[in-house]
Write a protein that holds these residues in place. Structure first.
Motif, PDB file in Angstrom:
ATOM      1  N   ALA A  98      -7.159  -9.853  -5.031  1.00 47.07           N
ATOM      2  CA  ALA A  98      -7.227  -8.607  -4.261  1.00 47.07           C
ATOM      3  C   ALA A  98      -5.973  -8.446  -3.406  1.00 47.07           C
ATOM      4  N   SER A 149     -14.030  -6.804  -1.664  1.00 46.82           N
ATOM      5  CA  SER A 149     -14.965  -5.741  -2.029  1.00 46.82           C
ATOM      6  C   SER A 149     -14.223  -4.464  -2.445  1.00 46.82           C
ATOM      7  N   ALA A 150     -13.120  -4.148  -1.736  1.00 51.32           N
ATOM      8  CA  ALA A 150     -12.337  -2.966  -2.116  1.00 51.32           C
ATOM      9  C   ALA A 150     -11.721  -3.156  -3.502  1.00 51.32           C
ATOM     10  N   PHE A 151     -11.238  -4.364  -3.761  1.00 51.27           N
ATOM     11  CA  PHE A 151     -10.691  -4.664  -5.073  1.00 51.27           C
ATOM     12  C   PHE A 151     -11.772  -4.567  -6.143  1.00 51.27           C
ATOM     13  N   THR A 155     -14.508  -2.852  -6.148  1.00 52.79           N
ATOM     14  CA  THR A 155     -14.895  -1.453  -6.368  1.00 52.79           C
ATOM     15  C   THR A 155     -13.883  -0.736  -7.254  1.00 52.79           C
ATOM     16  N   ALA A 156     -12.598  -0.935  -6.958  1.00 50.86           N
ATOM     17  CA  ALA A 156     -11.552  -0.303  -7.761  1.00 50.86           C
ATOM     18  C   ALA A 156     -11.562  -0.835  -9.191  1.00 50.86           C
ATOM     19  N   ARG A 172       0.857  -1.193   0.000  1.00 53.88           N
ATOM     20  CA  ARG A 172       0.000   0.000   0.000  1.00 53.88           C
ATOM     21  C   ARG A 172       0.890   1.239   0.000  1.00 53.88           C
ATOM     22  N   TYR A 204      -5.068  -4.758  -2.171  1.00 52.98           N
ATOM     23  CA  TYR A 204      -6.343  -4.314  -1.612  1.00 52.98           C
ATOM     24  C   TYR A 204      -6.669  -5.115  -0.353  1.00 52.98           C
ATOM     25  N   GLU A 205      -7.258  -4.438   0.607  1.00 53.28           N
ATOM     26  CA  GLU A 205      -7.512  -5.048   1.915  1.00 53.28           C
ATOM     27  C   GLU A 205      -8.585  -6.124   1.854  1.00 53.28           C
ATOM     28  N   SER A 206      -9.497  -6.003   0.909  1.00 56.56           N
ATOM     29  CA  SER A 206     -10.609  -6.939   0.844  1.00 56.56           C
ATOM     30  C   SER A 206     -11.039  -7.140  -0.601  1.00 56.56           C
TER      31      SER A 206
END
Length: 321
Positions: free
Chosen positions: A290, A299-301, A303-304, A234, A295-297
């Motif tokens: 992810a 879902s974050a992946f 979304t990106a 990150r 990415y932490e999760s």
């Protein structure tokens, strides 16, 4: 010319975690070298080549010729000169600048005394050229084609001239030789020539674009290599600026000027490029992908990915396969 084309396998290279941006990009593109047979010609002559969607490399082994690319001034190529064409439109190789009538490359007559093709008599031959075509398996060809001009010309008198002449000698020997292992040597040799042409372009111009621009810049290049080596980290702007030995503002401005996008935007785009390739060709689950791309999760992946690509990873994988 199709019957005289030699196909060699694509380059094996790791993508995620590659420290060298060129290795990462080339591994992602999976270049497939197509080595057409050499062309022997006696003046007057002209050969017209169809548009090509990827990359062409060529070398004048003996004599000289003119390269005329639609939309560009004719370029004189002399013995020992190499050229690279990025996504070229229709173009012509000829014995004179003002050649009018050109043979289609697809209809060239075979050379009856050896490999390749011949125009005119062997006794009158005054030009000998070899070329290498590269096609790319990946859908992300813009990673390379967007940073290349239509034409890269490396003259025999270039500081790298001796190196290129050695490469040309090896290329000609292998193309014309029936030796054991010929296809394997050509596979790697063609890729070596491509990399050296990219290096020559990066070193000979003040404004190459994209990731290629950073190869000639110590500070930006160091940060770029760090991002490619550890894409799952990150990264912060401050960390990257420290690697580049600049203040945050100076680093951000220099990176955008050289690469074309801000540092963290480039990182996101590279992560998503890797993700698209993995979804098309790999077996990683979305959660594993992810983590591999920082990415932490899941879902974050997702979304990106949706923001960058326009669809969810799940839908992209399904459509690609």
């Amino acid at each position: 010319m199709e019957s005289e084309v030699l196909y060699v396998s694509s380059m094996d290279a790791g993508v995620i975690g590659s420290r060298d941006p060129m290795v990462g990009v080339m591994g992602l593109l999976r270049p497939r070298a197509v080595v057409p047979a050499p062309l022997h010609a006696a003046s007057p002559w002209a050969v017209r080549f169809a548009p090509f969607p990827h990359v062409k490399l060529g070398v004048v082994v003996d004599g000289r010729c003119w390269l005329t690319l639609d939309g560009h001034e004719p370029l004189l190529l002399e013995e020992g000169d190499f050229y690279l064409l990025g996504h070229p439109p229709q173009y012509t190789l000829s014995s004179s600048r003002d050649a009018v009538s050109a043979l289609s490359a697809a209809t060239l007559p075979p050379n009856t005394t050896g490999r390749g093709f011949r125009i005119g008599t062997e006794a009158g031959e005054d030009s000998y050229t070899c070329s290498v075509d590269f096609t790319f398996d990946a859908g992300d060809t813009s990673m390379l084609l967007d940073v290349l001009p239509r034409v890269v010309h490396v003259r025999a008198g270039d500081p790298r001239g001796a190196l290129f002449m050695n490469l040309a000698s090896l290329l000609v020997f292998e193309i014309e030789s029936p030796s054991v292992g010929r296809s394997l040597v050509l596979e790697h040799l063609a890729q070596i020539i491509l990399v050296h042409m990219l290096r020559a372009h990066a070193g000979n111009t003040d404004q190459p674009g994209g990731w290629l621009a950073a190869l000639a810049d110590d500070g930006i290049g160091a940060a770029l290599r760090a991002m490619h080596e550890d894409v799952s980290r990150r990264w912060t702007l401050a960390e990257l600026a420290e690697i580049g030995r600049m203040s945050r503002s100076a680093f951000a401005a220099a990176f955008k000027a050289r690469v074309g996008t801000p540092p963290l935007t480039y990182l996101i785009k590279w992560r998503m490029t890797l993700a698209r390739d993995a979804l098309r060709n790999g077996s990683l689950s979305n959660s594993e992908l992810a983590a591999a791309t920082g990415y932490e999760s899941e879902s974050a992946f997702s979304t990106a990915f949706r923001r960058e690509v326009g669809s969810s990873p799940r839908h992209y994988r399904h459509a690609a396969r």
